[in-house]
Write a protein that holds these residues in place. Structure first.
Motif, PDB file in Angstrom:
ATOM      1  N   ALA A 332      19.123 -35.675  32.427  1.00  0.00           N
ATOM      2  CA  ALA A 332      18.510 -34.761  33.396  1.00  0.00           C
ATOM      3  C   ALA A 332      19.419 -34.541  34.589  1.00  0.00           C
ATOM      4  CB  ALA A 332      17.164 -35.307  33.855  1.00  0.00           C
ATOM      5  N   MET A 333      19.985 -35.599  35.123  1.00  0.00           N
ATOM      6  CA  MET A 333      20.837 -35.467  36.307  1.00  0.00           C
ATOM      7  C   MET A 333      22.069 -34.618  36.010  1.00  0.00           C
ATOM      8  SD  MET A 333      19.180 -36.742  38.653  1.00  0.00           S
ATOM      9  CE  MET A 333      20.454 -36.321  39.817  1.00  0.00           C
ATOM     10  N   LEU A 334      22.628 -34.772  34.816  1.00  0.00           N
ATOM     11  CA  LEU A 334      23.819 -33.990  34.463  1.00  0.00           C
ATOM     12  C   LEU A 334      23.457 -32.536  34.188  1.00  0.00           C
ATOM     13  CD1 LEU A 334      25.660 -36.539  32.139  1.00  0.00           C
ATOM     14  CD2 LEU A 334      26.233 -35.938  34.489  1.00  0.00           C
ATOM     15  N   SER A 335      22.357 -32.306  33.468  1.00  0.00           N
ATOM     16  CA  SER A 335      22.006 -30.935  33.087  1.00  0.00           C
ATOM     17  C   SER A 335      21.426 -30.146  34.247  1.00  0.00           C
ATOM     18  CB  SER A 335      21.017 -30.942  31.921  1.00  0.00           C
ATOM     19  OG  SER A 335      19.832 -31.626  32.276  1.00  0.00           O
ATOM     20  N   TYR A 336      20.769 -30.812  35.196  1.00  0.00           N
ATOM     21  CA  TYR A 336      20.142 -30.092  36.314  1.00  0.00           C
ATOM     22  C   TYR A 336      21.147 -29.651  37.371  1.00  0.00           C
ATOM     23  CZ  TYR A 336      15.255 -30.376  34.998  1.00  0.00           C
ATOM     24  OH  TYR A 336      14.050 -30.194  34.353  1.00  0.00           O
ATOM     25  N   PHE A 337      22.419 -29.980  37.183  1.00  0.00           N
ATOM     26  CA  PHE A 337      23.442 -29.388  38.042  1.00  0.00           C
ATOM     27  C   PHE A 337      23.560 -27.896  37.734  1.00  0.00           C
ATOM     28  CE2 PHE A 337      24.704 -33.610  39.184  1.00  0.00           C
ATOM     29  CZ  PHE A 337      25.332 -33.465  40.403  1.00  0.00           C
ATOM     30  N   ALA A 338      23.128 -27.507  36.550  1.00  0.00           N
ATOM     31  CA  ALA A 338      23.126 -26.089  36.186  1.00  0.00           C
ATOM     32  C   ALA A 338      21.775 -25.481  36.558  1.00  0.00           C
ATOM     33  CB  ALA A 338      23.395 -25.931  34.688  1.00  0.00           C
ATOM     34  N   VAL A 340      17.975 -24.241  36.174  1.00  0.00           N
ATOM     35  CA  VAL A 340      16.823 -24.862  35.516  1.00  0.00           C
ATOM     36  C   VAL A 340      16.616 -24.275  34.132  1.00  0.00           C
ATOM     37  CG1 VAL A 340      14.315 -25.096  35.599  1.00  0.00           C
ATOM     38  CG2 VAL A 340      15.656 -25.488  37.660  1.00  0.00           C
ATOM     39  N   HIS A 341      16.845 -22.971  33.973  1.00  0.00           N
ATOM     40  CA  HIS A 341      16.622 -22.308  32.691  1.00  0.00           C
ATOM     41  C   HIS A 341      17.709 -22.648  31.680  1.00  0.00           C
ATOM     42  CE1 HIS A 341      13.255 -20.108  34.278  1.00  0.00           C
ATOM     43  NE2 HIS A 341      13.983 -19.762  35.320  1.00  0.00           N
ATOM     44  N   ILE A 342      18.766 -23.311  32.115  1.00  0.00           N
ATOM     45  CA  ILE A 342      19.758 -23.885  31.208  1.00  0.00           C
ATOM     46  C   ILE A 342      19.396 -25.340  30.924  1.00  0.00           C
ATOM     47  CG2 ILE A 342      22.187 -24.575  30.980  1.00  0.00           C
ATOM     48  CD1 ILE A 342      22.921 -22.128  32.651  1.00  0.00           C
ATOM     49  N   ALA A 343      18.949 -26.040  31.976  1.00  0.00           N
ATOM     50  CA  ALA A 343      18.692 -27.475  31.870  1.00  0.00           C
ATOM     51  C   ALA A 343      17.505 -27.782  30.958  1.00  0.00           C
ATOM     52  CB  ALA A 343      18.446 -28.056  33.260  1.00  0.00           C
ATOM     53  N   ILE A 344      16.415 -27.026  31.094  1.00  0.00           N
ATOM     54  CA  ILE A 344      15.199 -27.360  30.338  1.00  0.00           C
ATOM     55  C   ILE A 344      15.392 -27.202  28.826  1.00  0.00           C
ATOM     56  CG2 ILE A 344      12.822 -26.617  29.900  1.00  0.00           C
ATOM     57  CD1 ILE A 344      12.434 -26.383  32.863  1.00  0.00           C
ATOM     58  N   PRO A 345      15.959 -26.068  28.323  1.00  0.00           N
ATOM     59  CA  PRO A 345      16.202 -26.011  26.870  1.00  0.00           C
ATOM     60  C   PRO A 345      17.114 -27.129  26.374  1.00  0.00           C
ATOM     61  CG  PRO A 345      16.390 -23.827  27.839  1.00  0.00           C
ATOM     62  CD  PRO A 345      16.283 -24.790  28.982  1.00  0.00           C
ATOM     63  N   TYR A 346      18.109 -27.485  27.188  1.00  0.00           N
ATOM     64  CA  TYR A 346      19.008 -28.580  26.800  1.00  0.00           C
ATOM     65  C   TYR A 346      18.239 -29.888  26.695  1.00  0.00           C
ATOM     66  CZ  TYR A 346      22.519 -32.252  27.228  1.00  0.00           C
ATOM     67  OH  TYR A 346      23.258 -33.373  27.032  1.00  0.00           O
ATOM     68  N   MET A 347      17.383 -30.165  27.675  1.00  0.00           N
ATOM     69  CA  MET A 347      16.604 -31.394  27.659  1.00  0.00           C
ATOM     70  C   MET A 347      15.626 -31.427  26.481  1.00  0.00           C
ATOM     71  SD  MET A 347      17.556 -33.381  30.095  1.00  0.00           S
ATOM     72  CE  MET A 347      16.165 -34.498  30.069  1.00  0.00           C
ATOM     73  N   LEU A 348      14.999 -30.294  26.207  1.00  0.00           N
ATOM     74  CA  LEU A 348      14.075 -30.224  25.072  1.00  0.00           C
ATOM     75  C   LEU A 348      14.808 -30.524  23.770  1.00  0.00           C
ATOM     76  CD1 LEU A 348      12.015 -27.026  26.014  1.00  0.00           C
ATOM     77  CD2 LEU A 348      11.270 -29.409  26.190  1.00  0.00           C
ATOM     78  N   ASP A 349      16.003 -29.960  23.645  1.00  0.00           N
ATOM     79  CA  ASP A 349      16.787 -30.183  22.436  1.00  0.00           C
ATOM     80  C   ASP A 349      17.217 -31.642  22.321  1.00  0.00           C
ATOM     81  OD1 ASP A 349      18.345 -29.133  20.107  1.00  0.00           O
ATOM     82  OD2 ASP A 349      20.025 -29.842  21.316  1.00  0.00           O
ATOM     83  N   SER A 350      17.642 -32.237  23.426  1.00  0.00           N
ATOM     84  CA  SER A 350      18.125 -33.614  23.390  1.00  0.00           C
ATOM     85  C   SER A 350      17.013 -34.606  23.057  1.00  0.00           C
ATOM     86  CB  SER A 350      18.770 -33.992  24.727  1.00  0.00           C
ATOM     87  OG  SER A 350      17.797 -34.006  25.769  1.00  0.00           O
TER      88      SER A 350
END
Length: 726
Positions: A332-338, A340-350
């Motif tokens: 979350a900390m790494l992806s939320y640097f981008a 939110v609409h990039i971070a959430i799909p990435y987190m869901l996938d992970s």
């Protein structure tokens, strides 16, 4: 009169605009929807100065520092943000414990099976063209460019020539922002009134538990954790901090936009420090630099959307376990640097959560922004003030006030958690589950019909094999063949009624022919035999238009084009994410009902894959997991996942395949085929096919849209009832 003017001058018009907007929306309801463009216009007006303000603030703020100062400021800012992240994330994970038990599922959407675009983090953070970053609204890249330029100017002996000019520009931008803010209560009123007047209960029904989570967490962060930490560690009092944040908070709440209030935050901090006699040139520079930086880096406001990821995991029946928390937190900390609409799909996938959950987030983002944005405002205030007093070496806990607020924080956290848990438990008991929704769908326009569970003996002589439209009208009966439990094309709802996409079209076809309709069951392998023997006139139920069947039956023009997919347990979807992953398995059992030629071809080319043909789709879901996945259309797969929420749908990347479905008639019945093709063309042009697709496949209209309640309507209804009673 002077007292009246003084009173009006000192009024908090932002707050009154918010209150009046809510009241107006509740009183007039949907009648005030016309105010929305006015509010959006004011938001656009506020955005005029924002990007130039960020450039000027960062370049001037950093440029005026000495090399030693900037190292100290940025290092302490980093420590401050890390400390707040740790404390805030701990609170976020505590609130995940308040989720009740439930079941899951969702309708199909084309976006659910679309391949996610590759995220270009280099483009996101490295501004190859800073002017393009500004034009595209790429705030992280623009901030990094400004930080680099500001740092480069620190040691330049001629920097004052540029900084003086930029400082004058910044002062002009501040004046512009202040002028706009004077009229902004009009925008606050317009946006709040239109939102309060048009938002309906149907928008809250499916995701009300997530909304409760976000509201309870947001209120704890906004009114307890962040301001109380500032009050406990710094000379700033809790009440004063709330007053300073008030205008920026209200604006962010009303607009759902933090970006437009960055100048308000900076000027509010500087003005308050001056008021309490803690202001100096260094603190002003820190405020100017840290406000845009704190906005760009992951804020606790932005991180509250991590609650959606945990909610989505819970919604799909796979809640995040304790051992997963460290990995999820780091991701979350790494992806939320981008964004939110990039971070959430990435987190869901992970987390192996079906990507369709992202659509749920989008549907609620307008509402949750009312919490996320104000929380971000409070976070930016907290980071900046804590860092300013950290640099002044004025942070300490040796006060009664510090003990009081830290004790209060430890009490308020479980109190907010209990409130969230109690509310969500109540909502979970009253929420309509997804399988109830699809199991209660109905065919709206029906003609007289009979639904049989067998082929009548009278039809088995073969005398009815040659049929045409004239014969159908003469007998006053259209006979339709259907596949049993072929969700969402033909299945029985909770009332025992035969419903579905094709069943609805069958009723429409019979209505246009002005005849009754009779439904006769068949299995896929019986299609050609039953048609050519005349057991029914037309076969429907999402039939694959297979090359292998072309020599035995005649197909109509395509009715729909479906996406081939796999259905598997939610936790195994990642194993089928790509074609290479599927083929790399040493042993794989695939089940199917249709697609015989395709499955034979797959089995012949890949010896490790075993193909098992089933009589119906339900056999896969109720079997003892002898099969790893089911080959089915994505449209049907999502419908089945609503009945069996522990399953999900995946389209393996590199193996995307679409196929047409249509109606089938006996090989000799050319007259019926010609009629069907023309009839389908008419229905396509009239929008009948699309409307049926929207309802049965996408689920649009499954929940009746209620007229928005308003006090004016209630008063009119009561008055009408009173007049009638008289």
């Amino acid at each position: 009169m002077n007292k009246v003017f003084d009173w009006l001058k000192n009024m908090n018009w932002m707050l009154w605009a918010l209150i009046l907007g809510i009241a107006t929306g509740l009183i007039f309801g949907e009648r005030v929807a016309f105010l929305k463009p006015i509010g959006e216009g004011f938001v656009s007006l506020m955005q005029i100065t924002i990007f130039p303000y960020i450039v000027v603030s960062l370049v001037v703020g950093l440029g005026k520092f000495s090399p030693d100062q900037v190292k100290t400021v940025l290092a302490k800012a980093a420590i401050t943000m890390l400390a707040l992240w740790v404390v805030g994330l701990a609170a976020i994970w505590c609130f995940t414990l308040t989720l009740p038990s439930h079941d899951a599922g969702t309708f199909f959407s084309p976006a659910l099976v679309a391949q996610a675009p590759d995220v270009d983090f280099v483009q996101q953070y490295i501004p190859s063209n800073p002017f393009a970053s500004m034009a595209e609204g790429n705030v992280p890249a623009l901030v990094i460019f400004c930080i680099a330029l500001g740092l480069a100017l620190i040691s330049n002996s001629r920097k004052n020539q540029l900084l003086d000019v930029l400082e004058v520009v910044g002062q002009g931008l501040t004046v512009m922002s202040k002028k706009v803010i004077k009229f902004f209560p009009i925008g606050i009123f317009s946006m709040t009134a239109s939102t309060a007047g048009t938002i309906g209960s149907e928008e809250l029904s499916n995701l009300q538990i997530y909304l409760v989570l976000v509201v309870c967490l947001g209120f704890y962060l906004m009114f307890a954790l962040l301001p109380m930490l500032v009050a406990a560690l710094t000379p700033v009092k809790y009440r004063d901090l709330i007053k300073v944040m008030r205008n920026a908070w209200i604006t962010a709440f009303s607009t759902g936009n933090v970006f437009i209030v960055l100048p308000v935050i900076t000027e509010g901090i500087k003005a308050h420090l001056q008021k309490i006699k803690r202001s100096d040139e260094e603190s002003d520079h820190i405020a100017e630099v840290l406000v845009p930086i704190a906005y760009t880096f992951p804020s606790l406001g932005k991180l509250t959307t991590l609650m959606f990821v945990t909610f989505a995991a819970w919604l799909t029946g796979n809640p995040i376990s304790l051992e997963q928390i460290p990995n999820v937190t780091l991701s979350a900390m790494l992806s939320y640097f981008a964004n939110v609409h990039i971070a959430i799909p990435y987190m869901l996938d992970s987390l192996k959560i079906p990507a369709d959950s992202y659509q749920l987030y989008l549907s609620m983002s307008v509402l949750t922004a009312k919490v996320v944005s104000p929380t971000t405002v409070v976070y930016i205030f907290a980071v900046t003030l804590l860092c300013i007093f950290y640099n002044k070496q004025q942070l300490h806990l040796k006060r009664i006030r510090s003990v009081y607020y830290l004790t209060l924080l430890s009490v308020l956290l479980p109190a907010f958690m209990v409130l969230s848990f109690t509310t969500n438990n109540h909502l979970a008991q009253s929420t309509k589950s997804s399988d109830d929704v699809i199991a209660n769908m109905v065919v709206s326009d029906q003609v007289p019909s009979d639904v049989l569970n067998h082929v009548p003996k009278a039809y088995q002589s073969g005398e009815l094999s040659l049929t045409n439209i004239e014969i159908i009208k003469k007998r006053n009966l259209l006979r339709i063949g259907y596949l049993v439990d072929n969700v969402p094309f033909s299945y029985f709802n909770q009332k025992g009624e035969l419903v579905g996409f094709d069943i609805g079209l069958a009723h429409k076809l019979a209505s246009d022919l002005q005849v009754k309709v009779e439904f006769i069951p068949f299995k896929k392998h019986q299609l050609a035999e039953y048609l050519n023997k005349g057991y029914f006139d037309v076969a429907m139920s999402g039939l694959e238009m297979s090359v292998a069947d072309l020599s035995a039956v005649r197909f109509s023009n395509p009715v729909l084009e479906l996406q081939l997919a796999l259905v598997a347990k939610d936790h195994r979807l990642k194993e089928f994410a790509t074609r290479d992953l599927v083929l790399s398995k040493p042993k794989l059992n695939l089940a199917h009902v249709e697609y015989q030629p395709l499955m034979r071809d797959v089995a012949s080319k890949h010896q490790q894959i075993t193909i098992n043909q089933l009589n119906n789709h339900q056999a896969f879901f109720e079997s003892s997991n002898d099969n790893d996945a089911l080959v089915i259309s994505a449209e049907a797969g999502f419908a089945w996942s609503m009945f069996y929420p522990e399953y999900g749908v995946v389209v393996p990347k590199g193996a995307e395949l679409k196929y047409p479905v249509g109606f089938a008639v006996a090989k000799r019945n050319v007259d019926i085929l010609s009629y069907l093709n023309t009839w389908l063309a008419i229905q396509q042009s009239k929008g009948t096919i699309q409307n049926s697709y929207n309802y049965w496949i996408l689920g649009n209209g499954t929940q009746t849209k209620e007229h928005r309640w308003s006090l004016l309507d209630e008063f009119s209804e009561q008055a009408g009832s009173y007049i009638e009673s008289q």
